[in-house]
Motif scaffolding. Structure first.
Motif, PDB file in Angstrom:
ATOM      1  N   ARG A 459       0.839  -1.206   0.000  1.00 49.81           N
ATOM      2  CA  ARG A 459       0.000   0.000   0.000  1.00 49.81           C
ATOM      3  C   ARG A 459       0.874   1.256   0.000  1.00 49.81           C
ATOM      4  N   ASP A 460       1.930   1.245   0.797  1.00 46.59           N
ATOM      5  CA  ASP A 460       2.815   2.410   0.860  1.00 46.59           C
ATOM      6  C   ASP A 460       3.553   2.617  -0.459  1.00 46.59           C
ATOM      7  N   HIS A 461       3.959   1.511  -1.091  1.00 45.69           N
ATOM      8  CA  HIS A 461       4.614   1.609  -2.396  1.00 45.69           C
ATOM      9  C   HIS A 461       3.667   2.252  -3.414  1.00 45.69           C
ATOM     10  N   ALA A 462       2.406   1.878  -3.354  1.00 42.22           N
ATOM     11  CA  ALA A 462       1.415   2.454  -4.276  1.00 42.22           C
ATOM     12  C   ALA A 462       1.241   3.948  -4.015  1.00 42.22           C
ATOM     13  N   VAL A 463       1.298   4.345  -2.736  1.00 42.67           N
ATOM     14  CA  VAL A 463       1.159   5.773  -2.399  1.00 42.67           C
ATOM     15  C   VAL A 463       2.326   6.563  -2.973  1.00 42.67           C
ATOM     16  N   GLU A 466       2.018   6.828  -6.754  1.00 45.25           N
ATOM     17  CA  GLU A 466       1.033   7.839  -7.114  1.00 45.25           C
ATOM     18  C   GLU A 466       1.585   9.251  -6.900  1.00 45.25           C
ATOM     19  N   ALA A 467       2.381   9.427  -5.841  1.00 45.90           N
ATOM     20  CA  ALA A 467       2.989  10.739  -5.584  1.00 45.90           C
ATOM     21  C   ALA A 467       3.946  11.131  -6.701  1.00 45.90           C
ATOM     22  N   VAL A 468       4.636  10.146  -7.258  1.00 48.60           N
ATOM     23  CA  VAL A 468       5.524  10.410  -8.395  1.00 48.60           C
ATOM     24  C   VAL A 468       4.695  10.730  -9.643  1.00 48.60           C
ATOM     25  N   ARG A 469       3.632   9.958  -9.860  1.00 48.89           N
ATOM     26  CA  ARG A 469       2.786  10.155 -11.048  1.00 48.89           C
ATOM     27  C   ARG A 469       2.156  11.535 -11.079  1.00 48.89           C
ATOM     28  N   THR A 470       1.735  12.028  -9.916  1.00 49.24           N
ATOM     29  CA  THR A 470       1.065  13.332  -9.846  1.00 49.24           C
ATOM     30  C   THR A 470       2.043  14.498  -9.715  1.00 49.24           C
TER      31      THR A 470
END
Length: 476
Positions: A459-463, A466-470
């Motif tokens: 879950r943290d990896h996904a967060v 997403e922070a990199v993507r945005t």
């Protein structure tokens, strides 16, 4: 002992307080079970006020070299296992909320499976031991075991192992830790101090869990580790320019000083680093200090290292001895406050480099002869702590991707025994062994914890992804 005068006027000696007996230490371990049952270590639930994982990573990045931070985020987003390697600060915060036995030892602080490696002893024997001590501090011994167990679950998921296979890998690892700690509890202090794992055990334990192709790969890893010495690193990392031996540029991973700074600032940094090398030698044994004194400083470059360490200041230092073909390559790496300090208290050492070195010497069976520390001033006027060691000295790592389930299980068994020996050198091995006992309650608890925390890690990896993507955080 201190000399004193008795009531009768005769000189005597002041007795030191007697340490607890073996029975008292064992009773302490058993009593801890009543406070924190071994089965309680299966539990992981994220706290309601759990910090944003990206905030925790960014807090670390704030003190690092800003232009290198995107490399760190890029590496951490590659996979959940890569993220885990860089997320020691996140897991430290989560472990602080889990049950504690109340028994402490010197912790590695980042005991994932890739920090168990092949290393050279001063006698030039290839050993197997813990390698990374950037986060080392005294703390709850079970935190290291949980970080190791979770890393095996994450590696098992990446390899496509079933949940049952992953559970058996973790149970075997933890059982190895428990059983080895019980053996160590029955040994004398000197016998514990001299205990170690060599590569014969590694080959015997791991190779049986590999097919023929992977056994050849293991043999190649061992041969490669033996060849990774100063001369190999010298040939790979340096070249001759204008008749002078220099470090070969490979930006942004290896960057010479002249490519980092203008002339005036570069000369100041060169002077500071020269003082680091000369001053750090005071922390070596006298014979090793004499050996270092036979070398001269030839060149320095900045190096990007690891996953969790990306962005910390790290320097490759080229030293030359008898002539231009007699090298010594050192690595000076910045040491910051341990991620554990917020939860277990600060270090007894003012210098964070000394903290790392003291922890490494305490936990490893044998350490690099050039391992030392120094505080030095940067060109920005800030004082920073560094620890220094050889850049390459028979170092090698077994990547989990090449292992069958039984191979990773056997590797975990060796890691578990190695971690037990490291904890036994500093902690109360009798109390820990008594707490763990003969039964498998703790062994069965850790696979449950490992799976739950591996879910959290994903879950943290996904967060972060997403922070990199945005664009919340930069990534290379």
């Amino acid at each position: 002992m201190t000399s004193v005068v008795s009531a009768h006027g005769r000189a005597g000696t002041a007795k030191r307080p007697q340490p607890p007996s073996c029975r008292e230490r064992a009773e302490r371990g058993k009593a801890a079970r009543a406070q924190v049952p071994r089965s309680a270590h299966a539990v992981y639930e994220p706290a309601q006020d759990r910090a944003d994982p990206v905030d925790l990573v960014e807090a670390q990045s704030a003190a690092r070299v800003s232009e290198l931070v995107p490399i760190r985020y890029g590496r951490m987003t590659e996979s959940p296992f890569r993220f885990y390697r860089g997320a020691a600060a996140i897991m430290a915060a989560d472990l602080a909320a889990t049950p504690r036995s109340g028994i402490t030892a010197q912790l590695c602080g980042d005991a994932h499976l890739l920090n168990f490696r092949l290393l050279a002893s001063p006698e030039r024997h290839l050993m197997f031991d813990i390698n990374d001590f950037d986060e080392t501090l005294p703390g709850p011994w079970e935190w290291d075991v949980k970080r190791l167990a979770t890393s095996l679950v994450i590696a098992g998921r990446a390899n496509g192992y079933t949940r049952r296979q992953r559970a058996e890998i973790v149970r075997s690892t933890v059982r190895s830790y428990r059983e080895r700690m019980r053996v160590l509890a029955g040994m004398g202090n000197l016998d514990v101090w001299y205990d170690h794992q060599d590569t014969a055990e590694l080959e015997a334990v791991v190779a049986e869990g590999m097919n023929r192709t992977r056994r050849k790969r293991l043999s190649h890893v061992l041969d490669k580790a033996r060849s990774r010495d100063n001369l190999q690193a010298f040939e790979k990392l340096t070249c001759v320019v204008g008749g002078e031996r220099t470090i070969t540029p490979d930006p942004p991973l290896v960057t010479p000083l002249e490519d980092l700074l203008p002339d005036l600032e570069r000369r100041q940094l060169e002077q500071n680093l020269a003082e680091l090398v000369s001053g750090y030698s005071d922390t070596l044994q006298s014979d090793r200090r004499a050996l270092l004194g036979q070398y001269r400083l030839a060149d320095v470059a900045r190096k990007v290292v690891g996953v969790g360490s990306v962005g910390t200041r790290c320097w490759i230092i080229l030293m030359l001895g008898r002539d231009g073909e007699d090298p010594l390559l050192l690595q000076a790496k910045e040491a910051d406050v341990s991620v554990l300090a917020r939860y277990v208290g600060g270090s007894a050492y003012e210098n964070q480099g000394e903290r790392v070195v003291a922890g490494q010497r305490l936990m490893q069976a044998t350490s690099d002869i050039f391992l030392g520390w120094k505080r030095t001033e940067g060109i920005d006027g800030r004082q920073r702590d560094f620890y220094v060691r050889q850049l390459h000295d028979w170092k090698g790592v077994l990547e989990p991707e090449g292992m069958l389930p039984d191979g990773l299980r056997r590797f975990g068994v060796l890691c578990g025994a190695t971690l037990a020996r490291a904890h036994a050198r500093s902690g109360d091995r009798i109390a820990i062994a008594s707490y763990l006992g003969r039964g498998d309650s703790f062994d069965r608890a850790l696979p449950v914890f490992g799976e739950a925390y591996a879910d959290q890690n994903e879950r943290d990896h996904a967060v972060l992804t997403e922070a990199v993507r945005t664009g919340r955080v930069p990534s290379v």
